[in-house]
Design a protein around this motif. Structure first.
Motif, PDB file in Angstrom:
ATOM      1  N   LYS A   1       0.838  -1.209   0.000  1.00 34.82           N
ATOM      2  CA  LYS A   1       0.000   0.000   0.000  1.00 34.82           C
ATOM      3  C   LYS A   1       0.874   1.260   0.000  1.00 34.82           C
ATOM      4  CE  LYS A   1      -3.613   2.206   2.716  1.00 34.82           C
ATOM      5  NZ  LYS A   1      -4.429   2.157   3.907  1.00 34.82           N
ATOM      6  N   GLN A   2       1.933   1.202   0.805  1.00 34.04           N
ATOM      7  CA  GLN A   2       2.816   2.372   0.888  1.00 34.04           C
ATOM      8  C   GLN A   2       3.432   2.678  -0.478  1.00 34.04           C
ATOM      9  OE1 GLN A   2       6.351   2.637   0.759  1.00 34.04           O
ATOM     10  NE2 GLN A   2       6.301   4.802   1.355  1.00 34.04           N
ATOM     11  N   ARG A   3       3.840   1.631  -1.216  1.00 29.75           N
ATOM     12  CA  ARG A   3       4.416   1.849  -2.557  1.00 29.75           C
ATOM     13  C   ARG A   3       3.392   2.458  -3.504  1.00 29.75           C
ATOM     14  NH1 ARG A   3       9.306  -0.436  -4.748  1.00 29.75           N
ATOM     15  NH2 ARG A   3      10.446  -1.163  -2.932  1.00 29.75           N
ATOM     16  N   PHE A   4       2.164   1.979  -3.406  1.00 28.97           N
ATOM     17  CA  PHE A   4       1.117   2.550  -4.264  1.00 28.97           C
ATOM     18  C   PHE A   4       0.959   4.024  -3.938  1.00 28.97           C
ATOM     19  CE2 PHE A   4      -1.345  -0.463  -6.887  1.00 28.97           C
ATOM     20  CZ  PHE A   4      -0.660  -1.625  -6.582  1.00 28.97           C
ATOM     21  N   THR A   5       0.856   4.329  -2.643  1.00 28.64           N
ATOM     22  CA  THR A   5       0.646   5.723  -2.224  1.00 28.64           C
ATOM     23  C   THR A   5       1.806   6.588  -2.684  1.00 28.64           C
ATOM     24  OG1 THR A   5      -0.470   4.785  -0.315  1.00 28.64           O
ATOM     25  CG2 THR A   5       0.022   7.133  -0.212  1.00 28.64           C
ATOM     26  N   ALA A   6       3.035   6.046  -2.533  1.00 30.63           N
ATOM     27  CA  ALA A   6       4.220   6.830  -2.930  1.00 30.63           C
ATOM     28  C   ALA A   6       4.191   7.139  -4.426  1.00 30.63           C
ATOM     29  CB  ALA A   6       5.475   6.052  -2.564  1.00 30.63           C
ATOM     30  N   GLN A   7       3.545   6.289  -5.202  1.00 33.69           N
ATOM     31  CA  GLN A   7       3.453   6.556  -6.657  1.00 33.69           C
ATOM     32  C   GLN A   7       2.182   7.336  -6.994  1.00 33.69           C
ATOM     33  OE1 GLN A   7       4.162   3.577  -9.603  1.00 33.69           O
ATOM     34  NE2 GLN A   7       5.905   2.709  -8.541  1.00 33.69           N
ATOM     35  N   GLY A   8       1.501   7.825  -5.987  1.00 36.21           N
ATOM     36  CA  GLY A   8       0.290   8.627  -6.219  1.00 36.21           C
ATOM     37  C   GLY A   8      -0.904   7.776  -6.647  1.00 36.21           C
ATOM     38  N   LEU A   9      -0.859   6.488  -6.337  1.00 37.56           N
ATOM     39  CA  LEU A   9      -1.967   5.603  -6.738  1.00 37.56           C
ATOM     40  C   LEU A   9      -2.896   5.345  -5.556  1.00 37.56           C
ATOM     41  CD1 LEU A   9       0.289   3.036  -8.628  1.00 37.56           C
ATOM     42  CD2 LEU A   9      -1.277   4.682  -9.702  1.00 37.56           C
ATOM     43  N   ASN A  10      -4.166   5.193  -5.854  1.00 34.59           N
ATOM     44  CA  ASN A  10      -5.147   4.922  -4.805  1.00 34.59           C
ATOM     45  C   ASN A  10      -5.226   3.412  -4.591  1.00 34.59           C
ATOM     46  OD1 ASN A  10      -7.403   4.422  -3.292  1.00 34.59           O
ATOM     47  ND2 ASN A  10      -8.664   5.985  -4.309  1.00 34.59           N
ATOM     48  N   PHE A  11      -4.591   2.959  -3.501  1.00 34.79           N
ATOM     49  CA  PHE A  11      -4.461   1.512  -3.262  1.00 34.79           C
ATOM     50  C   PHE A  11      -5.809   0.797  -3.279  1.00 34.79           C
ATOM     51  CE2 PHE A  11      -4.141  -2.077  -0.185  1.00 34.79           C
ATOM     52  CZ  PHE A  11      -3.282  -2.874  -0.922  1.00 34.79           C
ATOM     53  N   ALA A  12      -6.809   1.413  -2.638  1.00 35.95           N
ATOM     54  CA  ALA A  12      -8.118   0.754  -2.510  1.00 35.95           C
ATOM     55  C   ALA A  12      -8.684   0.359  -3.876  1.00 35.95           C
ATOM     56  CB  ALA A  12      -9.093   1.669  -1.779  1.00 35.95           C
ATOM     57  N   GLN A  13      -8.368   1.143  -4.898  1.00 32.01           N
ATOM     58  CA  GLN A  13      -8.916   0.842  -6.221  1.00 32.01           C
ATOM     59  C   GLN A  13      -8.169  -0.292  -6.928  1.00 32.01           C
ATOM     60  OE1 GLN A  13      -8.863   5.027  -7.443  1.00 32.01           O
ATOM     61  NE2 GLN A  13     -11.083   4.906  -7.658  1.00 32.01           N
ATOM     62  N   HIS A  14      -7.176  -0.821  -6.231  1.00 33.71           N
ATOM     63  CA  HIS A  14      -6.410  -1.956  -6.769  1.00 33.71           C
ATOM     64  C   HIS A  14      -6.545  -3.189  -5.886  1.00 33.71           C
ATOM     65  CE1 HIS A  14      -3.846   0.433  -9.635  1.00 33.71           C
ATOM     66  NE2 HIS A  14      -4.392   1.388  -8.904  1.00 33.71           N
TER      67      HIS A  14
END
Ligand SMILES: O=P(O)(O)OC[C@H]1O[C@](O)(CO)[C@@H](O)[C@@H]1O
Length: 528
Positions: free
Chosen positions: A192-205
């Motif tokens: 989740k942290q990697r997704f957030t760091a890339q500006g991605l919304n983890f929940a949608q994945h």
């Protein structure tokens, strides 16, 4: 036994399943009629217990749970309508979900389709999906599957680094029955942290496969993850491959999950027959019992002669060892039961440890898994009339003979080919063998108190680490390990404090460990 007697014994004990094309040969395990006669009443009892289990009896007395993995492929056998509907609904939902992911109906926020999957989970929440993926995923699978099955930060980084450029199109499955296993939770938080760091919304994945109302289930609902799939209370982790745990990743990879279920169902029917010789799981249980004298005195070496089945032994390690490896029997007597399982694949392992197996400690029995179909399409003739597949079969037969000549017994399970159906059947065959063998040796195959002990100790150590850090944060001058342990309220645990501090020293800048590293008592610790 001379060649003619052996050939007769082979024919007398050979099992063949017409519909599945699967053979089981236990003739190379030495047992005599007297043992079979002695075990007959135990087998009748085991068949009766299996019937009761399938009928919904509380088979896990410790946890007061039913054990219903066999209903997953035969919902009509579930003891009530609620379970039946759950099973049917879940498989339908999995298929619909996979179809929506493949078509792009469900897609990542900024792309037309998901391209990759990270599956996070450990033990039964990883081993089955890994085995099945390697056995059955097509080369051009609709999505590539990666696993995070450990708490190793470097391992997590490697997977995430590999996917760095494709995280935006990566689907994340977090699989945990309890929803509270630290390895799965940690993996999920790291991802989740990697997704957030890339500006991605983890929940949608994100997708969760977990028990109702578990901590993970709650996170998935609160944070609005794409969806969740249920892990039923009555399915244990090590027998969950044919629940949503295994079926979701399999369906996403384009594997025919209905065929897997059908193969398992057919094998379940065959292993319901209350007749030792006509029941392949009973034959395997007999062979295990005979080989290890019902005390697990011999290890089970599992050698599939097919690369795609290489993870079968790892999968079996949990299924067999977590189920059978028990201190006490069902009456509370100390029995120290179990069967150790290891192996990779043949003929590869022939060039690694078969030397010891043939000539060294005779503390094992072999299980050869043979696959009759060599490959799709024609084979090159390496020599006139001889192909690579012929060599592979020759190696299997040769190793079996060489072992037998030296009084090393073996079982051979033969599949016509590796398909969704035969893999489902193989899983069912071993699940049911474990059930029957557990009855023979009278242990509870459905709990794992030993694992819980390790988990508790681990969380106590993490709590101690927090104490140690607190002490160090409030201490200006270097302290000895003994003093540190005392101040952390763990005066009798200096060794653990030392091990914690040594690890922190390798990872936290500012934490120094000075003195003679060969003499822990001389060390002084300081956190700047
Ligand atoms: O799916 P969970 O609850 O995360 O558990 C993972 C694994 O941990 C165990 O409970 C103990 O190792 C296994 O039985 C199980 O497969």
């Amino acid at each position: 036994m001379d060649a003619a007697q052996l050939w007769q014994r082979y024919q007398d004990w050979l099992y063949y399943h017409d519909g599945l094309g699967i053979y089981v040969d236990v003739s190379r395990i030495p047992f005599d009629d007297a043992l079979v006669t002695t075990l007959q009443p135990k087998f009748q009892q085991a068949f009766a217990e299996l019937k009761a289990l399938e009928g919904g009896a509380i088979a896990n007395p410790d946890e007061g749970r039913m054990v219903g993995h066999y209903w997953l492929r035969a919902p009509e056998l579930a003891p009530n309508g609620e379970f039946r509907n759950e099973i049917i609904k879940t498989v339908d939902k999995i298929e619909a979900f996979a179809a929506d992911i493949h078509s792009g109906t469900i897609h990542p926020p900024n792309a037309a389709k998901f391209t990759d999957i990270i599956s996070i989970g450990i033990g039964g929440s990883a081993l089955g999906p890994q085995f099945v993926s390697q056995a059955l995923a097509p080369l051009e699978a609709p999505l590539n599957l990666y696993f995070i099955d450990n708490a190793d930060p470097a391992g997590i980084d490697r997977t995430l680094d590999e996917l760095r450029g494709r995280l935006a199109t990566t689907l994340v499955l977090t699989i945990s029955k309890s929803g509270g296993t630290p390895e799965a939770r940690n993996g999920m938080l790291e991802v989740k942290q990697r997704f957030t760091a890339q500006g991605l919304n983890f929940a949608q994945h994100a997708v969760a496969i977990t028990g109702y109302e578990s901590a993970l289930d709650k996170i998935a609902h609160t944070d609005g993850w794409i969806t969740t799939f249920p892990m039923h209370d009555w399915v244990g982790g090590r027998t969950s491959e044919l629940s949503a745990v295994g079926l979701v990743p399999a369906a996403l990879q384009g594997i025919n999950i209905r065929e897997m279920l059908a193969g398992a169902k057919e094998m379940d029917s065959a292993t319901r027959v209350p007749d030792l010789k006509a029941n392949p799981a009973a034959l395997l249980a007999l062979a295990w019992y005979a080989a290890g004298e019902g005390r697990g005195k011999k290890d089970m070496v599992v050698l599939p002669y097919k690369d795609s089945l290489m993870l079968f032994s790892r999968y079996l390690q949990q299924l067999v060892m977590e189920s059978l490896g028990k201190e006490k029997d069902l009456d509370g007597n100390v029995v120290h039961q179990g069967i150790a399982v290891y192996g990779n694949k043949g003929s590869t392992d022939q060039h690694a440890y078969v030397q010891q197996l043939r000539e060294g400690i005779p503390n094992f029995f072999m299980t050869f898994v043979e696959v009759l179909k060599d490959r799709q399409g024609p084979s090159l003739e390496l020599e006139p009339g001889v192909t690579s597949g012929d060599y592979l079969t020759g190696f299997l037969l040769g190793t079996q003979q060489a072992l037998y000549e030296n009084q090393r017994g073996s079982i051979t399970v033969t599949l016509p080919e590796v398909t969704a159906k035969t893999v489902g059947a193989l899983i069912a065959l071993y699940e049911r063998t474990v059930t029957l063998y557990a009855s023979l040796i009278h242990v509870n195959a459905y709990h794992q108190p030993g694992v819980e002990a390790g988990k508790k100790a681990a969380s106590a150590n993490l709590a101690l680490q927090k104490q140690v850090m607190q002490v160090l944060q409030n201490t200006d001058a270097p302290v000895t390990l003994q003093t540190l342990a005392e101040k952390a309220g763990a005066q009798d645990r200096t060794e653990t404090v030392y091990r914690i501090v040594r690890h922190l020293n390798a990872n936290i800048q500012g934490l120094s460990l000075k003195g003679d590293l060969k003499r822990p008592a001389s060390l002084q610790v300081l956190l700047k």
